[in-house]
Each structure stands twice: as C-alpha cells, then as structure tokens.
Design a protein around this motif. Structure first.
Motif, PDB file in Angstrom:
ATOM      1  N   ALA A  27       0.874  -1.167   0.000  1.00 44.15           N
ATOM      2  CA  ALA A  27       0.000   0.000   0.000  1.00 44.15           C
ATOM      3  C   ALA A  27       0.910   1.215   0.000  1.00 44.15           C
ATOM      4  CB  ALA A  27      -0.913  -0.009   1.218  1.00 44.15           C
ATOM      5  N   HIS A  30      -2.820   6.471   0.499  1.00 44.35           N
ATOM      6  CA  HIS A  30      -4.253   6.325   0.742  1.00 44.35           C
ATOM      7  C   HIS A  30      -4.936   7.661   0.542  1.00 44.35           C
ATOM      8  CE1 HIS A  30      -4.410   8.430   4.654  1.00 44.35           C
ATOM      9  NE2 HIS A  30      -3.138   8.063   4.715  1.00 44.35           N
ATOM     10  N   ILE A  37       1.855   6.423   3.157  1.00 45.30           N
ATOM     11  CA  ILE A  37       1.725   5.639   4.387  1.00 45.30           C
ATOM     12  C   ILE A  37       3.128   5.520   4.972  1.00 45.30           C
ATOM     13  CG2 ILE A  37       1.118   3.390   5.353  1.00 45.30           C
ATOM     14  CD1 ILE A  37      -0.984   3.168   3.110  1.00 45.30           C
ATOM     15  N   ASP A  41       2.682  -0.871   5.986  1.00 51.37           N
ATOM     16  CA  ASP A  41       1.406  -0.755   5.277  1.00 51.37           C
ATOM     17  C   ASP A  41       0.362  -1.752   5.766  1.00 51.37           C
ATOM     18  OD1 ASP A  41       2.903  -2.832   4.163  1.00 51.37           O
ATOM     19  OD2 ASP A  41       2.152  -2.501   2.146  1.00 51.37           O
ATOM     20  N   VAL A  45      -3.284  -0.659   7.201  1.00 51.49           N
ATOM     21  CA  VAL A  45      -4.546  -1.164   6.658  1.00 51.49           C
ATOM     22  C   VAL A  45      -5.371  -1.823   7.760  1.00 51.49           C
ATOM     23  CG1 VAL A  45      -5.574  -2.864   5.075  1.00 51.49           C
ATOM     24  CG2 VAL A  45      -3.701  -1.392   4.291  1.00 51.49           C
ATOM     25  N   VAL A  72      -7.113   2.689  -0.569  1.00 49.26           N
ATOM     26  CA  VAL A  72      -5.728   2.194  -0.525  1.00 49.26           C
ATOM     27  C   VAL A  72      -5.193   2.162  -1.954  1.00 49.26           C
ATOM     28  CG1 VAL A  72      -4.252   0.226   0.020  1.00 49.26           C
ATOM     29  CG2 VAL A  72      -6.141   0.826   1.548  1.00 49.26           C
ATOM     30  N   ASP A  93      -6.709  -6.063  -5.021  1.00 48.71           N
ATOM     31  CA  ASP A  93      -6.859  -4.779  -5.687  1.00 48.71           C
ATOM     32  C   ASP A  93      -7.428  -4.978  -7.089  1.00 48.71           C
ATOM     33  OD1 ASP A  93      -4.434  -4.383  -7.824  1.00 48.71           O
ATOM     34  OD2 ASP A  93      -3.881  -5.705  -6.167  1.00 48.71           O
TER      35      ASP A  93
END
Length: 134
Positions: A27, A30, A37, A41, A45, A72, A93
C-alpha cells in the motif's frame, strides 16, 4: 521493503475490535488527495479496517470494508476476519497483481491462499484464481 522500525508479524492482530488481517501487498498511499503511508502498510490497513468497521449497523459492514480498501493505492490481496460478526472478508486490488486463490472443500469449508498449485484443467474442489473484478 521494510516500512517502520520493525517487522510486523502476520497475521496482524491487536486492535480494539479484535480483528485479524492477513496482508500480501504494498500500500503506497491512501485517500484523495493521495497521502503516503509512513509506517508498515499492513499495520496501517489493519488499523484503518478496525476503525472503519467499529460500530455502525451490520448491514453496512461490507460497504464499510470496501470503503476502507477503496482508498488504498497499491497492489494487494487480503483476508480480514471481523470477530463481532464472525465474517471473513477477502479480496484483492482491482488490477490483480497479487494472487488470491480460493477452494471449497467437501466439508463446506472455504480455503483462501495467496499461492497454490492450480491444475491446468478445472477440477471439482480445485484452487481457482479469484478475479480482480470481485
């Protein structure tokens, strides 16, 4: 690469909601506009999921999980257990760079993994790649 001062063991636990997250991904940022981040990560999350799923009505829980993950930016596959509702969420994703495979068993159990041996010909009970589109 390592983000944060230490390795974060998996599964990730320890939130006030009692959730459990298995995270395979990166990630990068965000939100909109995009914010980096700065920490691990997976831990970030997990904490975002714990905050996003706290309280509220049960009917909106799936959309709240989706809302957290929609913000994300990166490539990932995940499995998240929400203990208050005994619900398991899993996905990847939208580009689908991280593998996520599923398999049903003869005992009506669902198995989810990021790697597995997939036979060239579909078979009952064999692993199947979860499509990135859902």
């Amino acid at each position: 690469h390592l983000r944060g001062p230490e390795v974060t063991p998996q599964p990730i636990t320890g939130g006030g909601g009692g959730g459990v997250l298995c995270w395979n991904g990166e990630a990068y940022s965000h939100g909109a506009p995009s914010s980096p981040i700065p920490e691990n990560d997976g831990r970030w999350v997990f904490e975002a999921l714990e905050r996003g799923t706290a309280g509220g009505d049960l009917a909106s829980l799936p959309s709240r999980v989706a809302e957290v993950l929609a913000h994300v930016h990166g490539e990932f596959a995940f499995v998240y257990f929400h203990p208050a509702t005994e619900t398991v969420f899993f996905g990847r994703d939208s580009i689908g760079r991280r593998s996520l495979v599923i398999r049903g068993t003869e005992h009506s159990q669902l198995m989810v993994a990021s790697v597995a041996c997939v036979p060239p010909v579909p078979m009952p009970g064999a692993w199947e790649e979860l499509p990135a589109s859902g």
